[in-house]
Motif scaffolding. Structure first.
Motif, mmCIF file in Angstrom:
data_model
loop_
_atom_site.group_PDB
_atom_site.id
_atom_site.type_symbol
_atom_site.label_atom_id
_atom_site.label_comp_id
_atom_site.label_asym_id
_atom_site.label_seq_id
_atom_site.Cartn_x
_atom_site.Cartn_y
_atom_site.Cartn_z
ATOM 1 N N ALA A 108 0.901 -1.181 0.093
ATOM 2 C CA ALA A 108 0.010 0.041 -0.035
ATOM 3 C C ALA A 108 0.779 1.252 -0.108
ATOM 4 O O ALA A 108 0.478 2.247 -0.748
ATOM 5 C CB ALA A 108 -0.980 0.147 1.105
ATOM 6 N N THR B 222 -8.734 -1.372 3.213
ATOM 7 C CA THR B 222 -7.491 -0.700 2.129
ATOM 8 C C THR B 222 -8.094 -0.523 1.232
ATOM 9 O O THR B 222 -9.256 -0.469 0.774
ATOM 10 C CB THR B 222 -6.832 -2.206 1.763
ATOM 11 N N GLY C 287 -4.421 -4.620 -2.825
ATOM 12 C CA GLY C 287 -5.620 -4.082 -2.191
ATOM 13 C C GLY C 287 -6.830 -4.624 -1.717
ATOM 14 O O GLY C 287 -7.204 -5.691 -1.443
#
Length: 140
Positions: free
Chosen positions: A42, A113, A135
């Motif tokens: 991320a 996420t 994600g």
């Protein structure tokens, strides 16, 4: 046999492809090996996304999504199941599928996420280098 609502139902990763033209120096400066796909986390995804030059092109994808879009473009009824987050890329994804005529009704990931993205940087020689963050699609 009862009539089916959809000709094809696909289930897979909901990924927004983000295309940007770069030079070889960009790859070197960002520590990327040319012409391969890098899986990124991320933090790296957000960093690279913020560093893309110009105005990147966003296209909703993932192989299963692309199949549903293809079926719909040929006059069939395509449907897709895949998870996006409640963020700008998730909004782009939903709009793209709706515009393509694909049935998409998977609940949005509210907390967690961000929407998956594959940042595809293209050098002047036409080589593609991918940086993919999975994600929200992993939360399906």
């Amino acid at each position: 046999m009862a009539d089916a609502k959809f000709d094809v139902l696909t289930i897979g990763n909901a990924i927004v492809d983000v295309f940007a033209k770069v030079d070889d120096a960009f790859l070197e400066n960002e520590g990327m090996d040319k012409s391969i796909m890098h899986l990124v986390d991320a933090e790296r995804s957000e960093y690279l996304y913020s560093r893309l030059p110009g105005t990147p092109q966003h296209i909703s994808g993932g192989s299963c999504c692309n199949t549903a879009v293809g079926v719909s473009s040929l006059g069939g009824n395509g449907a897709f199941i895949g998870k996006v987050a409640e963020d700008d890329l998730g909004t782009i994804y939903r709009k793209d599928l709706t515009k393509a005529g694909v049935f998409y009704n998977t609940p949005t990931l509210i907390h967690g996420t961000s929407t998956a993205r594959s940042m595809i940087v293209i050098t002047p020689d036409g080589e593609r280098t991918m940086n993919t963050y999975l994600g929200a699609c992993q939360e399906l």
